[in-house]
Design an enzyme around this catalytic site. Sequence first.
Site, short mmCIF file in Angstrom:
data_model
loop_
_atom_site.label_atom_id
_atom_site.label_comp_id
_atom_site.label_asym_id
_atom_site.label_seq_id
_atom_site.Cartn_x
_atom_site.Cartn_y
_atom_site.Cartn_z
N GLY A 102 -12.06 120.14 0.48
CA GLY A 102 -11.44 118.81 0.38
C GLY A 102 -11.51 118.07 1.70
CD GLU A 147 -15.13 113.65 -9.89
OE1 GLU A 147 -15.53 114.67 -9.33
OE2 GLU A 147 -15.05 112.54 -9.33
CD GLN A 195 -20.56 113.69 -2.13
OE1 GLN A 195 -20.38 113.14 -3.22
NE2 GLN A 195 -19.57 113.97 -1.30
CE LYS A 251 -15.39 101.11 -12.56
NZ LYS A 251 -16.31 100.38 -11.66
CB THR A 277 -10.56 114.47 -8.66
OG1 THR A 277 -9.70 113.36 -8.98
CG2 THR A 277 -11.99 114.14 -9.05
#
Length: 286
Positions: A108, A17, A175, A271, A48
């Site tokens: 959301g 992601e 999650q 990253k 996202t």
Amino acid sequence: MYIRDILEKHDVTLSFEVFPPKTRDSFDSVAKVSREIAELRPPFMSVTYGADGGASEYTVNLASEIQNQYGTVVLPHLTCVNADRKMVEYMLRLYRKEGIKNIMALRGDIPETGRLCNDFPYAADLIRTIKEMDSDICIGGACYPEGHVESRNPSEDIMHLKEKVEAGCDFLTTQMFFDNHTMYNFMYRIREAGIEIPVLAGIMPITNEKQVARSVKLSGATIPQRFRMMVDRFGSDPAKMKQAGIIYAAEQIIDLISNGINHIHVYSMNKPEIVEGLMKSMSDIL
């Protein structure tokens, strides 16, 4: 390509992601990071959505660049926050134009400046509407191994999850969690409840001490003792903490795959070095 087909075709997948910029000025730097991750050839990447839906333009632009310039299948997010049927139809039209065939449909988190439209009080309502507007699109949904923070009990949480599946959800992504036994118990419960679609395990490598409290606040995830000991030992040394966090996530992923959880989605926090570290750790497995 549809993500449901990718999951069926590959025994094991490791996807990532990324999040879009908050302002136009930072788009180039985020695009550079996304390109570096795409160059590692993951099967797909998710992008996202802005917390209040306000950054939707950047989500579309970044998703299009990843897929059409870097050749990596994308899964852009779409949330219920500040969205009505007209807005959803508009977003789907943009994605069709860019050749994007996958959507991650979420309720959301509701920020102070955001609201839920009567059209979509829950993610299942959004999923159902997307399927009505475009029956060919592949839809992902979210699930919560430790239960959604607003659910009164695990049974209610699984009931809402079944509603998403019945509305047209093709696969689920969890999650973040830090104890794999939580995931195994969750998988047993949902399979017993008749939920058979693919489930991707959401993993977040924690690479600095400040991330711990922030991650727990966002996800409500339980922190196992082994993880706490790692942070206590290495948290004051950024370089060691980064390496320890990558190793912890890699060990989590290897254990998941060993136990039949074969599709992993990593919250990369933009990253590339973390993505590269994980992929190198498991180059012989993937």
